[in-house]
Design an enzyme around this catalytic site. Structure first.
Site, PDB file in Angstrom:
ATOM      1  NE  ARG A 104      -2.470   3.943  -2.734  1.00 47.86           N
ATOM      2  CZ  ARG A 104      -2.156   2.927  -1.919  1.00 47.86           C
ATOM      3  NH1 ARG A 104      -0.906   2.677  -1.619  1.00 47.86           N
ATOM      4  NH2 ARG A 104      -3.095   2.165  -1.409  1.00 47.86           N
ATOM      5  CG  HIS A 131      -6.736   3.205   2.224  1.00 47.73           C
ATOM      6  ND1 HIS A 131      -7.097   2.968   0.908  1.00 47.73           N
ATOM      7  CD2 HIS A 131      -5.716   2.344   2.494  1.00 47.73           C
ATOM      8  CE1 HIS A 131      -6.337   2.005   0.418  1.00 47.73           C
ATOM      9  NE2 HIS A 131      -5.489   1.613   1.360  1.00 47.73           N
ATOM     10  CD  GLN A 134      -6.859  -1.841   3.901  1.00 39.29           C
ATOM     11  OE1 GLN A 134      -5.984  -1.735   3.058  1.00 39.29           O
ATOM     12  NE2 GLN A 134      -7.160  -2.998   4.461  1.00 39.29           N
ATOM     13  CG  ASP A 225      -1.827   2.258   8.754  1.00 41.46           C
ATOM     14  OD1 ASP A 225      -0.968   1.546   8.180  1.00 41.46           O
ATOM     15  OD2 ASP A 225      -2.266   3.315   8.251  1.00 41.46           O
ATOM     16  CB  CYS A 265      -4.374  -1.397   6.024  1.00 41.43           C
ATOM     17  SG  CYS A 265      -3.135  -0.226   6.591  1.00 41.43           S
ATOM     18  NE  ARG A 293      -7.783  -3.007  -0.314  1.00 45.36           N
ATOM     19  CZ  ARG A 293      -6.782  -2.132  -0.483  1.00 45.36           C
ATOM     20  NH1 ARG A 293      -5.702  -2.227   0.264  1.00 45.36           N
ATOM     21  NH2 ARG A 293      -6.862  -1.144  -1.361  1.00 45.36           N
TER      22      ARG A 293
HETATM   23  N1   CP Z   1      -3.160  -1.573   2.261  1.00 40.58           N
HETATM   24  C1   CP Z   1      -2.763  -1.005   1.100  1.00 40.58           C
HETATM   25  O1   CP Z   1      -3.415  -0.102   0.568  1.00 40.58           O
HETATM   26  O2   CP Z   1      -1.625  -1.534   0.592  1.00 40.58           O
HETATM   27  P1   CP Z   1      -0.803  -0.965  -0.641  1.00 40.58           P
HETATM   28  O3   CP Z   1      -0.195   0.356  -0.193  1.00 40.58           O
HETATM   29  O4   CP Z   1       0.233  -2.007  -0.909  1.00 40.58           O
HETATM   30  O5   CP Z   1      -1.720  -0.757  -1.799  1.00 40.58           O
HETATM   31  N1  NVA Z   2      -1.513   5.019   6.376  1.00 36.18           N
HETATM   32  C1  NVA Z   2      -0.728   4.351   5.379  1.00 36.18           C
HETATM   33  C2  NVA Z   2      -1.553   3.303   4.696  1.00 36.18           C
HETATM   34  C3  NVA Z   2      -0.836   2.525   3.633  1.00 36.18           C
HETATM   35  C4  NVA Z   2      -1.727   1.510   2.970  1.00 36.18           C
HETATM   36  C5  NVA Z   2      -0.207   5.363   4.382  1.00 36.18           C
HETATM   37  O1  NVA Z   2      -0.952   6.264   3.986  1.00 36.18           O
HETATM   38  O2  NVA Z   2       0.960   5.260   4.004  1.00 36.18           O
END
Ligand code: CP
Ligand code: NVA
Length: 308
Positions: A104, A131, A134, A225, A265, A293
């Site tokens: 990530r 993502h 997701q 989101d 999400c 997930r």
């Molecule tokens: N939706 C999602 O990716 O959540 P987290 O940031 O908690 O992993």
């Molecule tokens: N768009 C958000 C998603 C978090 C799961 C971010 O990147 O922070």
């Protein structure tokens, strides 16, 4: 799924529509307990997360443990990668220890460099660009609710961010119509729009608009989101008035199909992109979505690792 063994998952279009269907089917079978998979020799997943995470971190870890594998948290704060060791060097070293690596981070290019230098499967656990993990869970959730995906209409409201990008690509891949309503300056990036339109090939809708009501009209899935993603915290306050018309509230929802489901999400900012009433309401499927997930990523791990 032998076809996915050893592959990377850096973005949604790394898999063909058929591969995606099979992956979703495996996820559903794993969830229902119809398929049991277990590792003879424990494999090791590395989690290298430069950003916070609850769902992705925990669901990947639990999936790996349930398969009989192990997980190592490669926290950048306590590994040399956080002190500037080159990505190409880190990738080649981790490749010698791990069986699979989920990352990530911010730039998609950094993820791609990891994938270039590591031979093991590399998974995008969220970048600023996409993502895709997701989206596996989201597609599984929509399929569970409606029985199939093809022909449904999905509306995304809010910021044209990483989640919007993966949703657009996912919808086009699976034969769904996608509408994205954002403030004019916050549309998805042109590269993703072009890619989505190319996949859709004129057979399904790809609509970008600044009109949230028109976008929601008759839609079967309403998705939102956060208005400011990780890394955009400085502009969070100033975004609130700009995004207010795109809030998913009861009034907005009344324009959608009466059987529409609401997805997010998570984590959610209640009172901003979604109201308390809607996220707790009867159309919300966000908890099933979060649970999925686990099942979707378990199917992904089984497939990339080539576990029988
Ligand atoms: N939706 C999602 O990716 O959540 P987290 O940031 O908690 O992993
Ligand atoms: N768009 C958000 C998603 C978090 C799961 C971010 O990147 O922070």
């Amino acid at each position: 799924m032998e076809a996915l063994k050893g592959r990377d998952f850096l973005g949604l279009t790394d898999f063909s529509p058929r591969e995606m269907q099979e992956l979703l089917q495996l996820a559903a079978q794993l969830k229902a307990g119809e398929v049991k998979v277990s590792m003879e020799c424990p494999k090791v997943l590395g989690l290298l997360f430069y950003k916070a995470s609850t769902r992705t971190r925990v669901s990947f870890s639990v999936a790996m443990y349930q398969l009989g594998g192990q997980v190592i948290d490669l926290d950048p704060k306590i590994t040399q990668v956080g002190r500037g060791e080159p990505v190409a060097d880190t990738a080649r070293v981790l490749d010698r220890y791990l069986d699979i690596l989920a990352i990530r981070t911010y730039e998609q290019e950094q993820l791609e460099t990891f994938a270039e230098y590591a031979q093991i499967p590399v998974i995008n656990a969220l970048t600023d660009w996409e993502h895709p993990c997701q989206m596996l869970a989201d597609l599984l959730t929509i399929q569970e609710c409606f029985g199939s995906l093809s022909g449904l209409t999905v509306t995304y409201l809010g910021d044209g961010n990483n989640v919007a990008h993966s949703l657009m690509l996912g919808c086009a891949l699976m034969g769904m119509n996608v509408r994205v309503a954002t403030p004019p300056d916050y549309q998805p990036v042109p590269g993703i729009v072009e890619q989505t339109e190319k996949i859709a090939g004129g057979k399904t809708e790809v609509i970008l608009t600044d009109d949230p009501i028109a976008a929601a009209q008759g839609s079967q899935v309403i998705y939102t989101d956060v208005w400011a993603s990780m890394g955009q915290e400085d502009s969070a306050e100033s975004r609130i008035p700009i995004f207010q018309p795109y809030q998913v509230n009861q009034q907005l929802l009344s324009n959608a199909d009466p059987e529409a489901i609401v997805l997010h999400c998570l984590p959610a900012h209640r009172g901003e992109e979604i109201t308390d009433e809607v996220i707790e309401g009867k159309r919300s499927r966000v908890w099933d979505q979060a649970e999925n997930r686990l099942h979707a990523q378990k199917a992904l791990l089984v497939s990339l690792l080539g576990i029988q």
